[in-house]
Design a protein around this motif. Structure first.
Motif, mmCIF file in Angstrom:
data_model
loop_
_atom_site.group_PDB
_atom_site.id
_atom_site.type_symbol
_atom_site.label_atom_id
_atom_site.label_comp_id
_atom_site.label_asym_id
_atom_site.label_seq_id
_atom_site.Cartn_x
_atom_site.Cartn_y
_atom_site.Cartn_z
ATOM 1 N N ASP A 140 0.827 -1.208 0.000
ATOM 2 C CA ASP A 140 0.000 0.000 0.000
ATOM 3 C C ASP A 140 0.859 1.256 0.000
ATOM 4 O OD1 ASP A 140 0.891 -0.671 2.528
ATOM 5 O OD2 ASP A 140 -0.878 0.084 3.572
ATOM 6 N N VAL A 141 2.028 1.184 0.627
ATOM 7 C CA VAL A 141 2.956 2.308 0.597
ATOM 8 C C VAL A 141 3.430 2.547 -0.831
ATOM 9 C CG1 VAL A 141 5.194 3.167 1.387
ATOM 10 C CG2 VAL A 141 3.704 1.935 2.972
ATOM 11 N N ALA A 142 3.754 1.445 -1.518
ATOM 12 C CA ALA A 142 4.220 1.548 -2.911
ATOM 13 C C ALA A 142 3.152 2.165 -3.798
ATOM 14 C CB ALA A 142 4.605 0.163 -3.429
ATOM 15 N N ARG A 143 1.909 1.702 -3.658
ATOM 16 C CA ARG A 143 0.829 2.227 -4.487
ATOM 17 C C ARG A 143 0.643 3.724 -4.274
ATOM 18 N NH1 ARG A 143 -1.585 -2.802 -3.250
ATOM 19 N NH2 ARG A 143 -2.646 -1.890 -1.456
ATOM 20 N N SER A 144 0.757 4.148 -3.021
ATOM 21 C CA SER A 144 0.568 5.559 -2.708
ATOM 22 C C SER A 144 1.750 6.410 -3.177
ATOM 23 C CB SER A 144 0.374 5.730 -1.195
ATOM 24 O OG SER A 144 0.109 7.059 -0.871
ATOM 25 N N ALA A 145 2.970 5.929 -2.921
ATOM 26 C CA ALA A 145 4.169 6.706 -3.261
ATOM 27 C C ALA A 145 4.374 6.809 -4.759
ATOM 28 C CB ALA A 145 5.393 6.077 -2.608
ATOM 29 N N LEU A 146 3.966 5.776 -5.504
ATOM 30 C CA LEU A 146 4.235 5.733 -6.936
ATOM 31 C C LEU A 146 3.010 6.059 -7.792
ATOM 32 C CD1 LEU A 146 6.352 2.443 -6.972
ATOM 33 C CD2 LEU A 146 7.204 4.786 -6.928
ATOM 34 N N SER A 147 1.907 6.395 -7.160
ATOM 35 C CA SER A 147 0.661 6.585 -7.887
ATOM 36 C C SER A 147 0.700 7.787 -8.832
ATOM 37 C CB SER A 147 -0.495 6.772 -6.905
ATOM 38 O OG SER A 147 -1.694 7.072 -7.590
ATOM 39 N N VAL A 148 0.155 7.593 -10.034
ATOM 40 C CA VAL A 148 -0.044 8.706 -10.980
ATOM 41 C C VAL A 148 -1.523 8.783 -11.356
ATOM 42 C CG1 VAL A 148 2.305 8.697 -11.918
ATOM 43 C CG2 VAL A 148 0.576 7.187 -12.925
ATOM 44 N N GLU A 149 -2.361 8.257 -10.491
ATOM 45 C CA GLU A 149 -3.792 8.148 -10.786
ATOM 46 C C GLU A 149 -4.429 9.500 -11.089
ATOM 47 O OE1 GLU A 149 -7.914 6.538 -8.674
ATOM 48 O OE2 GLU A 149 -5.972 6.083 -7.789
ATOM 49 N N SER A 150 -4.101 10.522 -10.299
ATOM 50 C CA SER A 150 -4.737 11.822 -10.520
ATOM 51 C C SER A 150 -4.314 12.424 -11.859
ATOM 52 C CB SER A 150 -4.388 12.782 -9.377
ATOM 53 O OG SER A 150 -2.989 13.014 -9.309
ATOM 54 N N LEU A 151 -3.075 12.179 -12.271
ATOM 55 C CA LEU A 151 -2.618 12.697 -13.562
ATOM 56 C C LEU A 151 -3.264 11.928 -14.704
ATOM 57 C CD1 LEU A 151 -0.921 14.553 -15.262
ATOM 58 C CD2 LEU A 151 1.060 13.066 -14.876
ATOM 59 N N VAL A 152 -3.409 10.625 -14.558
ATOM 60 C CA VAL A 152 -4.098 9.825 -15.579
ATOM 61 C C VAL A 152 -5.518 10.341 -15.772
ATOM 62 C CG1 VAL A 152 -5.023 7.546 -16.141
ATOM 63 C CG2 VAL A 152 -2.712 7.739 -15.217
ATOM 64 N N THR A 153 -6.205 10.598 -14.674
ATOM 65 C CA THR A 153 -7.573 11.118 -14.746
ATOM 66 C C THR A 153 -7.618 12.451 -15.477
ATOM 67 O OG1 THR A 153 -8.180 10.006 -12.681
ATOM 68 C CG2 THR A 153 -9.554 11.866 -13.369
#
Length: 208
Positions: A135-148
């Motif tokens: 879960d730390v990895a998903r949060s630290a590496l997330s680009v979800e907001s930019l994809v959206t």
């Protein structure tokens, strides 16, 4: 009849405990930024926080993974608040993309230790993947907001992007590497780097 608002104690922690947790989180951020993830131990964090014993950290956080989760949540939330405040003011998706990139450099400028700490956490989860840190990895590496943002720009007809997630990863990778290079060599001012990257990626995204 007046009802007293619930206190932190009623939610499981006193104000003093919340303050101590926040102190430990900030000390961890500073330790990660200054020493890197390989040297960030409870002992090193204690020195930064002026705590008498590592047991005070263990009292609030059951192991390093839990502490890193809270550190990551704190950094991501702060960066997200700054980013959102800039992006929502824009009326075009080009403007939103420009604001997204600018907010990254703004965050680095305002909170350099937080930015470096997040880079260290990302490096840690890449080098030592484990279920405890998923879960730390998903949060630290997330680009979800930019994809959206990119996908919405495509639907609005402003962007023409074959694969928004790939471009989002490219943008974020460039941002991280440019800032890291800047810290090592100070090749240019952050605002100049922001303008150059903005020009590059808006050209990539804009629909003809």
């Amino acid at each position: 009849m007046y009802r007293k608002p619930p206190s932190s104690q009623e939610h499981g922690r006193t104000f003093t405990q919340e303050a101590r947790r926040a102190q430990i989180v900030e000390a961890t951020i500073e330790t990660l930024a200054e020493m890197g993830h390989t040297k960030t131990s409870f002992t090193a964090i204690c020195k930064h926080a002026n705590l008498s014993s590592t047991g005070l950290i263990s009292y609030h956080f059951v192991g390093k993974p839990q502490l890193l989760r809270e550190v990551t949540r704190t950094i991501v939330a702060r960066a997200g608040t700054l980013r959102t405040s800039r992006v929502v003011r824009e009326t075009t998706y080009r403007g939103k993309l420009v604001a997204y990139i600018a907010s990254y450099f703004d965050f680095v400028d305002r909170y350099p230790a937080h930015a470096r700490a997040l880079v260290e956490i990302a490096a840690l989860v890449r080098e030592r993947p484990s279920a405890e840190l998923d879960d730390v990895a998903r949060s630290a590496l997330s680009v979800e907001s930019l994809v959206t943002l990119l996908e919405e720009g495509c639907r609005a007809g402003e962007f023409r992007i074959a694969d928004p997630p790939v471009l989002a990863l490219t943008v974020q990778g460039a941002l991280d590497n440019v800032v890291r290079h800047h810290e090592l060599f100070a090749v240019a001012e952050l605002d100049h780097l922001a303008r150059e990257l903005t020009e590059i990626f808006t050209r990539c995204a804009l629909s003809p």
